[in-house]
Write a protein that holds these residues in place. Sequence first.
Motif, mmCIF file in Angstrom:
data_model
loop_
_atom_site.group_PDB
_atom_site.id
_atom_site.type_symbol
_atom_site.label_atom_id
_atom_site.label_comp_id
_atom_site.label_asym_id
_atom_site.label_seq_id
_atom_site.Cartn_x
_atom_site.Cartn_y
_atom_site.Cartn_z
ATOM 1 N N SER A 2 -17.742 -4.799 4.807
ATOM 2 C CA SER A 2 -16.396 -5.044 5.288
ATOM 3 C C SER A 2 -15.458 -5.512 4.185
ATOM 4 N N CYS A 3 -15.974 -5.749 2.999
ATOM 5 C CA CYS A 3 -15.145 -6.172 1.872
ATOM 6 C C CYS A 3 -14.412 -5.001 1.241
ATOM 7 N N PHE A 4 -14.792 -3.774 1.584
ATOM 8 C CA PHE A 4 -14.235 -2.612 0.908
ATOM 9 C C PHE A 4 -13.578 -1.647 1.901
ATOM 10 N N THR A 5 -12.438 -1.116 1.499
ATOM 11 C CA THR A 5 -11.831 -0.020 2.237
ATOM 12 C C THR A 5 -12.220 1.324 1.631
ATOM 13 N N ASP A 6 -12.713 1.308 0.390
ATOM 14 C CA ASP A 6 -13.163 2.538 -0.259
ATOM 15 C C ASP A 6 -14.409 3.064 0.450
ATOM 16 N N MET A 7 -14.333 4.311 0.926
ATOM 17 C CA MET A 7 -15.419 4.859 1.735
ATOM 18 C C MET A 7 -16.687 5.075 0.946
ATOM 19 N N ALA A 8 -16.581 5.482 -0.335
ATOM 20 C CA ALA A 8 -17.781 5.742 -1.138
ATOM 21 C C ALA A 8 -18.604 4.473 -1.312
ATOM 22 N N ILE A 9 -17.953 3.367 -1.614
ATOM 23 C CA ILE A 9 -18.659 2.104 -1.779
ATOM 24 C C ILE A 9 -19.186 1.590 -0.438
ATOM 25 N N SER A 10 -18.381 1.720 0.603
ATOM 26 C CA SER A 10 -18.829 1.282 1.931
ATOM 27 C C SER A 10 -20.079 2.033 2.370
ATOM 28 N N GLN A 11 -20.098 3.332 2.110
ATOM 29 C CA GLN A 11 -21.266 4.138 2.478
ATOM 30 C C GLN A 11 -22.491 3.766 1.656
ATOM 31 N N LEU A 59 -7.844 -7.800 -14.808
ATOM 32 C CA LEU A 59 -8.373 -6.496 -14.404
ATOM 33 C C LEU A 59 -8.123 -6.216 -12.929
ATOM 34 N N ILE A 60 -8.216 -7.227 -12.090
ATOM 35 C CA ILE A 60 -8.023 -7.010 -10.656
ATOM 36 C C ILE A 60 -6.619 -6.487 -10.378
ATOM 37 N N ALA A 61 -5.610 -6.947 -11.133
ATOM 38 C CA ALA A 61 -4.240 -6.487 -10.922
ATOM 39 C C ALA A 61 -4.097 -5.012 -11.259
ATOM 40 N N LEU A 62 -4.744 -4.569 -12.335
ATOM 41 C CA LEU A 62 -4.658 -3.167 -12.742
ATOM 42 C C LEU A 62 -5.386 -2.259 -11.753
ATOM 43 N N ILE A 63 -6.558 -2.688 -11.317
ATOM 44 C CA ILE A 63 -7.338 -1.879 -10.376
ATOM 45 C C ILE A 63 -6.606 -1.744 -9.048
ATOM 46 N N GLU A 64 -6.035 -2.830 -8.555
ATOM 47 C CA GLU A 64 -5.346 -2.761 -7.268
ATOM 48 C C GLU A 64 -4.040 -1.987 -7.360
ATOM 49 N N GLN A 65 -3.492 -1.874 -8.550
ATOM 50 C CA GLN A 65 -2.310 -1.053 -8.741
ATOM 51 C C GLN A 65 -2.646 0.431 -8.667
ATOM 52 N N ASP A 66 -3.865 0.792 -9.114
ATOM 53 C CA ASP A 66 -4.257 2.196 -9.206
ATOM 54 C C ASP A 66 -5.053 2.696 -8.008
ATOM 55 N N TRP A 67 -5.847 1.826 -7.380
ATOM 56 C CA TRP A 67 -6.777 2.262 -6.344
ATOM 57 C C TRP A 67 -6.757 1.299 -5.167
ATOM 58 N N ALA A 68 -7.167 1.784 -4.007
ATOM 59 C CA ALA A 68 -7.298 0.941 -2.817
ATOM 60 C C ALA A 68 -8.787 0.779 -2.528
ATOM 61 N N ILE A 69 -9.388 -0.236 -3.109
ATOM 62 C CA ILE A 69 -10.844 -0.425 -3.039
ATOM 63 C C ILE A 69 -11.222 -1.590 -2.134
ATOM 64 N N PHE A 70 -10.504 -2.695 -2.269
ATOM 65 C CA PHE A 70 -10.893 -3.923 -1.567
ATOM 66 C C PHE A 70 -10.121 -4.083 -0.265
ATOM 67 N N ARG A 228 -3.445 7.261 -2.316
ATOM 68 C CA ARG A 228 -4.054 6.179 -3.080
ATOM 69 C C ARG A 228 -5.240 5.550 -2.349
ATOM 70 N N SER A 229 -5.159 5.439 -1.034
ATOM 71 C CA SER A 229 -6.252 4.831 -0.279
ATOM 72 C C SER A 229 -7.312 5.851 0.122
ATOM 73 N N LEU A 230 -7.016 7.128 -0.032
ATOM 74 C CA LEU A 230 -7.941 8.169 0.418
ATOM 75 C C LEU A 230 -8.839 8.688 -0.704
ATOM 76 N N ILE A 231 -8.380 8.583 -1.944
ATOM 77 C CA ILE A 231 -9.161 9.097 -3.068
ATOM 78 C C ILE A 231 -10.010 7.970 -3.637
ATOM 79 N N SER A 232 -11.312 8.164 -3.669
ATOM 80 C CA SER A 232 -12.224 7.158 -4.193
ATOM 81 C C SER A 232 -12.543 7.440 -5.657
#
Length: 334
Positions: A2-11, A59-70, A228-232
Amino acid sequence: MSCFTDMAISQKVARQSAEEGYCERCSTRRAILVDCCELSSDFSILLSLYQESEDGDELIALIEQDWAIFSPAVMDRKALLNDLLPETVGVRYATSQPMDNAAQRRWVALKDELKYKNRFFPESAPDAKELAELLGLLVISQNDLPKSFFRARVQRGDVALGLGDLVAPPIGVAQAGRANPPGLSYLYVASDPETALAEVRPTVADVVAVAQFEAVRSFKLVDLSDPRSLISPFRLGLEALSNVRAEMAFLTMLSEDLTRPTPAHKAAYDYLATQYLCELIKRIGYDGVRYRSSLNTGGHNFAFFDVTALSPVGLRDPLFVSAVTLNTVPSSAA
């Protein structure tokens, strides 16, 4: 999980762990649990996009700018990333290949060229092969589509609208839309009746008819609701990872322009870029696109290039509009 919205990591979490319990990071009571070290190798691929820099950012700021993972439910995403990539603690980073707003400039250039210079063969058009590769990351699974779709129309006059009045307009009659040039008939439907109602922008005392549609065949749709939230990033190779990140802004601007409401008197020009891109998407081999509704939060709209892909199956009871909610907008959006 539940910590991740990224489907690849969740799976991956679901596959690698059978342990269930309370997660302190996202406050989920019955979460699937896994040790962060088991995911470190997956997250390390992200480091190829960033380099150490004394003047950089966390690093967390850069990652959250580019991807929707958490997931937004994670109370301290920085602490979670530190546990996933402990070697990055205390280190500041900058992007290895700064995008320098190149994608945004390309989108603006395409819009301007289509409006003022080249309507049919724009030099600033995206490469069809590269676009096809990007769209391949946004294909909607049939299981993720609603069982029914909905289309609304405001009744003009005292005669009630019939089911045949809510199908797509005839070829040659259709006005310019977000996806279709004038004269080309596409079928616009919504994910639910509430969104369909909102999309026709009714006023007080209007009567609105709503028809239900169902699929008559399988189809392949592109999901442009939120690229952004759909591409892992975890499903991409190193070379593709950098390329997709560079193009994410272009896809995001296409998504925003499909969603943004446009007054009828501006549609002929403001929709040129989205129409052009949708024509390319159709030529690549897709049957339509999904995009967010700007008029009903959480709702989605669909534009089907083939109006026979869905069939009307029934009418809902007509709706009488007793009130309309008005929202203020920034002066720059007027």
